[in-house]
Design a protein around this motif. Structure first.
Motif, mmCIF file in Angstrom:
data_model
loop_
_atom_site.group_PDB
_atom_site.id
_atom_site.type_symbol
_atom_site.label_atom_id
_atom_site.label_comp_id
_atom_site.label_asym_id
_atom_site.label_seq_id
_atom_site.Cartn_x
_atom_site.Cartn_y
_atom_site.Cartn_z
ATOM 1 N N UNK A 150 0.813 -1.215 0.000
ATOM 2 C CA UNK A 150 0.000 0.000 0.000
ATOM 3 C C UNK A 150 0.847 1.265 0.000
ATOM 4 N N UNK A 151 1.854 1.315 0.845
ATOM 5 C CA UNK A 151 2.693 2.500 0.956
ATOM 6 C C UNK A 151 2.232 3.477 2.017
ATOM 7 N N UNK A 152 0.996 3.351 2.501
ATOM 8 C CA UNK A 152 0.509 4.285 3.516
ATOM 9 C C UNK A 152 1.221 4.140 4.860
ATOM 10 N N UNK A 153 1.473 2.924 5.366
ATOM 11 C CA UNK A 153 2.222 2.843 6.636
ATOM 12 C C UNK A 153 3.591 3.495 6.553
ATOM 13 N N UNK A 158 7.194 8.452 7.443
ATOM 14 C CA UNK A 158 7.960 9.572 6.895
ATOM 15 C C UNK A 158 7.419 10.901 7.408
ATOM 16 N N UNK A 159 6.101 11.038 7.447
ATOM 17 C CA UNK A 159 5.507 12.287 7.928
ATOM 18 C C UNK A 159 5.820 12.511 9.403
ATOM 19 N N UNK A 225 9.099 19.521 4.389
ATOM 20 C CA UNK A 225 8.526 18.571 3.454
ATOM 21 C C UNK A 225 7.290 17.902 4.041
ATOM 22 N N UNK A 226 7.256 17.743 5.351
ATOM 23 C CA UNK A 226 6.113 17.091 5.970
ATOM 24 C C UNK A 226 4.810 17.822 5.739
ATOM 25 N N UNK A 552 9.263 2.366 12.415
ATOM 26 C CA UNK A 552 9.369 3.258 13.578
ATOM 27 C C UNK A 552 8.275 4.318 13.583
ATOM 28 N N UNK A 553 7.056 3.900 13.845
ATOM 29 C CA UNK A 553 5.905 4.808 13.877
ATOM 30 C C UNK A 553 5.330 4.760 15.286
#
Length: 699
Positions: A150-153, A158-159, A225-226, A552-553
């Motif tokens: 998915x790429x969302x996690x 990153x955000x 960038x966030x 690392x979230x």
């Protein structure tokens, strides 16, 4: 003199030979000296003469300057980046939908042309999605391995401040876009969507536009960038469904662990640009006559539901919450099993294409229309499934009324084939599709999971609505008949909200259908399903992926292990480095400037009693040294340099959660940590990243 004039006239006559003689001489030169002739041609081509070159360059530069000045007088440069983000993302979404629709239409045509030959239909039905999934997996992994999933996690990580540059590269953008087209072209057999990967695509476009903005505006106007990535989160959802409001809410709930208010207006502006462009492209292509909802419904507005039905909607919320718990547990279990099993994990890592093809073949085998697929309306695509589930007619009455058959949409006939009741098809769809979706989540290719969850929730709601319509044919209070399509709408929003632990799917369901009459029922059901799915701190769908991948979230880690919120930051504080005393002299200041590259330095009372007084910038220290060299004054540091008070300082007793919240909102490079006013050290983004990685390993 006469002799000199004769020589000049001979030269002039030689230079003005006839055309035939010039041509013959040129041919002789080419044959005799070909290399020299080619060099002359290259030089003549490179140095073409153009009239008024300085004037034209001045006009061009002046036009550019005037256009730039006119654009900047209307708005700042970053707002044009938001417009470009919305327009480009919507254009990508429209191209993807158009391509996938044509490929799926070709596959349906080929399958219908093979009617009467069961073997060829079986091969067409099973080999086609297997080849498409194999192509998607092989292309994405060969181009950019980070494009799978998915790429969302990863984007949430990153955000939150962790650097993962490979997930924002242009190669990842290209691989994800092409891989998504191949995945969606496999149809509802694989039962995957595009929302998650497309939000990731929007993030990559936003990151590229951010780099262009930084290079154009300079470092003085640089935004983090966030902030651009948070805006891109909402644009991705708005460009998929034409739903700007739910896109903003999605960016707050899912991608941003801590939302900054200054991103609110830019996010709304960009999502409106994306949604409007997406719907205008549909109008220009002839798909719709005007700008309208993506899945337009026609529920009655006078009396959309009866008052006793609110209790039924609440029961539907309980049902969606209970089923979501089963789905989330199964999803986490299958991901852990695939990751920990040595044989399967090695097979997926080495034979990605083969694994995707085999699993897609098995999924297609189960959904073959001459097998179990006849009980699941497997011939319909994802959009057709949702269209049919949201129809405002009772399917149970279709088989008993010939006029209803003629007036009903042909999609609904797939749910009630001859000899099979609607309840059997809906029951088989619910029982089989949930396990097929769990298996499809292990495919190592670009794929989204929001749309399948949304359709599955619509099937849950439709099943309950059809049962109530059968039990109460004249309505619960004999005022109005029950509309099963309304229950499908409520079930879609409630189940998707329970799986993601958010409320944005409820609003997205209303914007996608334009059915604002069911606002209260869908909110009631979504809140109840969320409350049930959050019991015992069960992680959401995206949190489960983050935990399995050990990303690392921090918000995901806190939901999985609430005890982590009580850990203090004193063990993660690092020494400050260069510290100045208030009475520092020029020699010590010069030594600190030569040994450190920081832009600001903390100032304490004394090194023995390091009470933090404030900070002083490098520019002020350089001015202090210059003044001392000129022997204008021999005063100390506090007499010459302005000491700025520290705007924000942390305490060693603060928890990891509190520190992460502060650093996510403030976004400073480093923050000073004190204990009872005494300077103890600093904490930076790199230390925060290491801290979260340590906690991830512990969980």
């Amino acid at each position: 003199m006469n002799w000199l004039l004769e020589k000049v006239m001979e030269n002039v006559c030689i230079s003005y030979m006839s055309a035939d003689e010039n041509k013959q001489q040129a041919m002789q030169n080419v044959h005799s000296h070909p290399e020299a002739t080619q060099e002359k041609l290259i030089i003549s081509n490179e140095c073409q003469w153009k009239p008024w070159k300085p004037a034209r360059s001045q006009i061009r530069a002046g036009c550019v300057r005037r256009a730039r000045r006119a654009m900047l007088s209307l708005a700042q440069l970053e707002w044009y980046c938001y417009i470009a983000l919305g327009v480009l993302t919507a254009l990508m979404s429209f191209i993807m939908d158009l391509t996938v629709a044509k490929v799926l239409r070709a596959h349906q045509w080929l399958y219908s042309r093979l009617e009467g030959n069961a073997l060829l239909q079986f091969l067409c039905w099973t080999l086609y999605p297997a080849c498409m999934c194999a192509l998607s997996a092989s292309f994405s992994h060969s181009t950019c391995p980070q494009s799978a999933g998915s790429g969302l996690p990863e984007m949430r990580t990153i955000i939150s401040g962790v650097q993962m540059p490979d997930y924002l590269s242009l190669s990842n953008l290209f691989a994800k876009f092409v891989g998504m087209i191949c995945t969606l072209s496999a149809g509802s057999t694989v039962f995957l969507g595009k929302v998650g990967p497309f939000v990731h695509l929007s993030h990559m476009v936003g990151a590229y536009l951010h780099r262009m903005y930084v290079s154009a505006s300079g470092q003085n106007k640089r935004r983090t960038q966030g902030e651009m990535l948070v805006v891109a989160s909402g644009v991705g959802v708005a460009s998929c469904f034409g739903a700007p409001i739910s896109g903003v809410l999605f960016s707050i709930e899912v991608t941003g662990s801590h939302y900054s208010v200054r991103d609110y207006c830019p996010c709304f502006f960009a999502t409106v640009c994306g949604a409007l462009t997406f719907r205008l492209l549909a109008v220009c292509s002839g798909e719709h006559e005007t700008v309208q909802a993506l899945f337009k419904t026609r529920f009655p507005n006078e009396l959309p539901y009866q008052l006793p039905e609110l209790l039924m909607f609440a029961l539907l919320g309980l049902l969606c919450g209970a089923v979501s718990c089963v789905y989330l547990f199964s999803h986490r279990w299958i991901l852990r099993f695939v990751k920990t099993n040595k044989f399967i994990s090695r097979f997926i890592a080495t034979e990605t294409t083969l694994y995707s093809a085999v699993l897609a073949f098995l999924l297609a085998l189960v959904t073959f229309p001459h097998f179990a697929g006849c009980y699941m309306a497997s011939k319909l695509t994802m959009k057709q499934l949702l269209f049919s589930l949201l129809e405002n007619i009772q399917w149970n009455s279709i088989s008993h009324n010939a006029t209803v058959i003629q007036e009903s949409h042909h999609f609904s006939q797939e749910w009630s084939p001859p000899g099979i009741s609607v309840y059997q098809t809906l029951g088989c769809f619910i029982l089989i599709k949930i396990w097929l979706l769990v298996l499809a989540c292990t495919l190592p290719l670009p794929a989204g999971y929001f749309m399948p969850v949304f359709v599955f929730g619509a099937a849950l709601g439709r099943f309950q609505g059809e049962v109530l319509a059968y039990l109460f044919p004249d309505g619960i209070s004999s005022v109005n008949v029950i509309n099963p399509g309304g229950y499908a709408l409520v079930g879609a929003g409630a189940f998707a909200g329970a799986v993601t632990h958010t409320l944005s799917p409820a609003l997205c369901a209303l914007e996608m259908t334009g059915q604002s009459t069911h606002l209260i029922p869908i909110l009631i059901a979504t809140l109840i399903s969320n409350a049930l799915s959050r019991l015992r701190n069960q992680p959401s769908f995206y949190d489960g992926i983050s935990l399995v991948k050990k990303l690392p979230h921090l918000p995901s880690l806190l939901r999985a292990c609430p005890k982590l919120s009580s850990i203090q930051i004193r063990q993660f504080v690092v020494p400050v480095g260069s510290v100045l005393q208030r009475g520092e002299r020029a020699l010590a200041v010069q030594h600190i400037l030569e040994s450190s590259m920081e832009t600001d330095f903390p100032v304490v009372d004394t090194l023995e009693s390091p009470t933090l007084l404030g900070t002083v910038t490098r520019a002020h220290l350089q001015a202090f040294l210059l003044e001392d060299q000129n022997q204008v004054s021999c005063r100390c540091l506090e007499d010459t340099c302005p000491i700025q008070p520290v705007r924000l300082q942390l305490s060693t007793e603060m928890t990891v959660k509190q520190t992460h919240c502060i650093m996510s909102v403030v976004r400073e490079h480093r923050l000073f940590v004190t204990e009872k006013g005494k300077l103890r050290g600093v904490i930076t983004w790199s230390e925060m990243k290491k801290m979260i990685e340590v906690l991830a390993k512990e969980v």
